[in-house]
Design a protein around this motif. Sequence first.
Motif, PDB file in Angstrom:
ATOM      1  N   ILE A 388       0.582  -1.097   0.088  1.00 48.69           N
ATOM      2  CA  ILE A 388      -0.456   0.131  -0.169  1.00 48.69           C
ATOM      3  C   ILE A 388       1.007   1.137   0.147  1.00 48.69           C
ATOM      4  O   ILE A 388       0.707   2.038  -0.661  1.00 48.69           O
ATOM      5  CB  ILE A 388      -0.938  -0.012   1.191  1.00 48.69           C
ATOM      6  N   ASP A 389       1.930   1.452   1.006  1.00 52.75           N
ATOM      7  CA  ASP A 389       2.547   2.586   1.012  1.00 52.75           C
ATOM      8  C   ASP A 389       3.441   2.166  -0.462  1.00 52.75           C
ATOM      9  O   ASP A 389       3.403   3.703  -0.819  1.00 52.75           O
ATOM     10  CB  ASP A 389       3.887   2.123   1.976  1.00 52.75           C
ATOM     11  N   GLU A 390       3.611   1.090  -1.181  1.00 50.43           N
ATOM     12  CA  GLU A 390       4.396   1.432  -2.129  1.00 50.43           C
ATOM     13  C   GLU A 390       4.085   2.276  -3.467  1.00 50.43           C
ATOM     14  O   GLU A 390       3.985   3.306  -4.185  1.00 50.43           O
ATOM     15  CB  GLU A 390       4.918   0.059  -3.131  1.00 50.43           C
ATOM     16  N   GLN A 391       2.732   1.687  -3.423  1.00 50.34           N
ATOM     17  CA  GLN A 391       1.226   2.217  -4.320  1.00 50.34           C
ATOM     18  C   GLN A 391       1.212   4.077  -4.350  1.00 50.34           C
ATOM     19  O   GLN A 391       1.512   4.363  -4.935  1.00 50.34           O
ATOM     20  CB  GLN A 391      -0.238   1.513  -3.982  1.00 50.34           C
ATOM     21  N   PHE A 392       1.454   4.670  -3.150  1.00 46.17           N
ATOM     22  CA  PHE A 392       0.705   5.283  -2.583  1.00 46.17           C
ATOM     23  C   PHE A 392       1.550   6.755  -2.288  1.00 46.17           C
ATOM     24  O   PHE A 392       1.107   8.067  -2.535  1.00 46.17           O
ATOM     25  CB  PHE A 392      -0.275   5.877  -1.359  1.00 46.17           C
ATOM     26  N   ASN A 393       3.221   5.981  -2.319  1.00 48.45           N
ATOM     27  CA  ASN A 393       4.308   7.246  -2.452  1.00 48.45           C
ATOM     28  C   ASN A 393       3.700   7.230  -4.279  1.00 48.45           C
ATOM     29  O   ASN A 393       4.620   8.490  -4.534  1.00 48.45           O
ATOM     30  CB  ASN A 393       5.606   6.490  -2.070  1.00 48.45           C
ATOM     31  N   PHE A 394       3.691   6.286  -4.762  1.00 49.41           N
ATOM     32  CA  PHE A 394       3.759   6.510  -6.717  1.00 49.41           C
ATOM     33  C   PHE A 394       2.790   7.604  -6.622  1.00 49.41           C
ATOM     34  O   PHE A 394       2.839   8.532  -7.550  1.00 49.41           O
ATOM     35  CB  PHE A 394       4.454   5.216  -6.919  1.00 49.41           C
ATOM     36  N   TYR A 395       2.032   7.835  -6.809  1.00 44.92           N
ATOM     37  CA  TYR A 395       0.412   8.477  -6.405  1.00 44.92           C
ATOM     38  C   TYR A 395       0.827   9.850  -6.160  1.00 44.92           C
ATOM     39  O   TYR A 395       0.479  10.650  -6.544  1.00 44.92           O
ATOM     40  CB  TYR A 395      -0.636   7.536  -5.763  1.00 44.92           C
ATOM     41  N   GLN A 396       2.043   9.365  -4.695  1.00 47.49           N
ATOM     42  CA  GLN A 396       1.633  11.080  -4.540  1.00 47.49           C
ATOM     43  C   GLN A 396       2.681  11.774  -5.226  1.00 47.49           C
ATOM     44  O   GLN A 396       2.424  12.815  -5.958  1.00 47.49           O
ATOM     45  CB  GLN A 396       2.141  11.044  -3.042  1.00 47.49           C
ATOM     46  N   ASP A 442      -3.794  -4.309 -11.804  1.00 44.27           N
ATOM     47  CA  ASP A 442      -3.134  -5.104 -11.575  1.00 44.27           C
ATOM     48  C   ASP A 442      -2.351  -5.347 -11.171  1.00 44.27           C
ATOM     49  O   ASP A 442      -0.933  -5.981 -10.619  1.00 44.27           O
ATOM     50  CB  ASP A 442      -3.098  -5.734 -13.168  1.00 44.27           C
ATOM     51  N   ARG A 443      -1.292  -3.605 -11.494  1.00 46.45           N
ATOM     52  CA  ARG A 443       0.131  -3.138 -11.377  1.00 46.45           C
ATOM     53  C   ARG A 443      -0.085  -3.210  -9.573  1.00 46.45           C
ATOM     54  O   ARG A 443       1.389  -3.416  -9.296  1.00 46.45           O
ATOM     55  CB  ARG A 443      -0.013  -2.148 -11.728  1.00 46.45           C
ATOM     56  N   PHE A 444      -0.575  -2.914  -9.417  1.00 45.97           N
ATOM     57  CA  PHE A 444      -0.711  -2.833  -7.668  1.00 45.97           C
ATOM     58  C   PHE A 444      -1.261  -3.672  -6.333  1.00 45.97           C
ATOM     59  O   PHE A 444      -1.499  -4.642  -6.695  1.00 45.97           O
ATOM     60  CB  PHE A 444      -0.901  -1.156  -7.370  1.00 45.97           C
ATOM     61  N   THR A 445      -1.929  -2.654  -5.492  1.00 43.25           N
ATOM     62  CA  THR A 445      -2.885  -3.919  -4.840  1.00 43.25           C
ATOM     63  C   THR A 445      -3.928  -3.735  -5.576  1.00 43.25           C
ATOM     64  O   THR A 445      -5.125  -3.214  -6.310  1.00 43.25           O
ATOM     65  CB  THR A 445      -3.095  -2.838  -3.377  1.00 43.25           C
ATOM     66  N   SER A 446      -4.884  -4.957  -5.138  1.00 38.07           N
ATOM     67  CA  SER A 446      -6.441  -5.380  -5.291  1.00 38.07           C
ATOM     68  C   SER A 446      -7.087  -4.312  -4.836  1.00 38.07           C
ATOM     69  O   SER A 446      -8.467  -4.757  -5.213  1.00 38.07           O
ATOM     70  CB  SER A 446      -6.456  -7.256  -5.308  1.00 38.07           C
ATOM     71  N   ARG A 447      -6.968  -3.547  -3.812  1.00 42.05           N
ATOM     72  CA  ARG A 447      -8.274  -2.829  -3.175  1.00 42.05           C
ATOM     73  C   ARG A 447      -8.385  -1.813  -4.308  1.00 42.05           C
ATOM     74  O   ARG A 447      -7.786  -0.957  -4.434  1.00 42.05           O
ATOM     75  CB  ARG A 447      -7.592  -2.224  -2.025  1.00 42.05           C
TER      76      ARG A 447
END
Length: 497
Positions: A388-396, A442-447
């Motif tokens: 989750i942290d990796e996904q939202f660091n990327f988004y931010q 598909d790339r990040f979390t399934s949430r």
Amino acid sequence: MALHRTNGELFTERRNIVDAVFNSFEKSDHGSRVLRRGRRFGRITKHKLSRWIFLLTALLSILLTVYGLKMFFQAKMESKFSTIPHSIQEERNLQENIVVSDDGKTSKENIAVSDDGNTSKENIVVSDVGNTSKGKRRKHFPCEVGLLESVDGLVEPKNYMNFTWFSLEYVDHEDRTSKIDLFEPRFGGHQTLEERENSFYAKNQTLHCGFVKGKPGHPSTGFDINEKDKAYMYRCKVAVSSCIFGSSDFLRRPTSRLISQYSKDNVCFVMFLDDQTLSKLSSEGSSPDERGYIGLWKIVVVKNLPYEDMRRTGKVPKFLSHRLFPHSRYSIWLDSKMRLNSDPMLIIEYFLWRRKAEYAISNHYDRHNVWEEVLQNKRLNKYNHTAIDEQFNFYQSDGLPKVDPSKPNDPLPSYVPEGSFIIRAHTPMSNLFSCLWFNEVDRFTSRDQLSFAYTYLKLRRMNPERPIQLYMFKDCERRALLKLFRHRELPSPRETA
């Protein structure tokens, strides 16, 4: 005189002795008191016992009456919310662009109207956004939904499909090779960051959108459906779909009496199952008939699931209905924990035609800030925290601003959907958004609630002149049209990336 009697009678000699004893008791004062006390005690005991029996019977009758009245009014309310006609007050609200929130407060919808009366530029209507209540957890109830009373005379508006138009094609196969030949075909493909960035432009393009095959000789990447079921799905013009994979739920049949004969004849109701779920349901007495139906659901069995994570596999029919039903003009998705209690054509008229929207999804019932959703997913261990942290660091880093909690009056730059109920027109922009959202899952979390805001805001930012017409409706409307149940209780290990 016989010495023995049948039927358990006493010998004559013994009966004489017993009579003599009782006669002696009757003649004495002491004997008389003993007999009178015994008779009085018997009368008192019988009186108390009959009184207790009466009280218990009355109490049971009251409980049964209260329970019966409760069930009666509950059924009446459910029927009311499923069939409420279009109200005058709501028509007035639509004309004035007024939104009534769950707490009864009204506010103007965020929608611009040009001089000729057509909507333009600002293209999202958010009907349930507001500050979430702190502290106590709110109770959530259905509210009025202004569905038409009947499908009779229902016709798609002539100017409804006046949306952004461009051509989309999809990556069908990848045959990349490497020096060490470690390339492994994936259902979602191997989209590069450059391809990902370019895919957000609303233009004629070919993009990744699932169902990617490897080069000849490689095995299938998954979500295999037999040709007979594919032929059925290709004929669908309007589709209602759901799925159960991994025996994760019970099968909820749409309420047939609330669905018109027109919809039964013209709408495809498709339930996607895997072999495990089909076997489980059959063991519980829910087996498809000779035509492959369970109630209104057409059962389509999926072989070779593309992901080990059943949640991620469920995103295929949830997001990619335009790929599964390529000739369909509209589709409705509902989660397997729900039962459809309304006519699908009336739902399409209400959420799409009447709002001039091409994609409709409800707001979350508690959270309206994606950063709150991030914290909640971690708090409940919904997914691996590092992922989750990796996904939202990327988004931010890619422009998703973090809400400043010290400025509660600022408009939220992010949105959280309750993604269990989606109504779509299969327009190019709607299809593009669905592909983009699926690629994030598909790339990040399934949430998927975590990636919705980023996907929508980035798509809007990169196409300021070609907006998607998104309508986010109140969660209480979702609750009025669908009956919510709990998922089947199964032991589920903590998900990992």
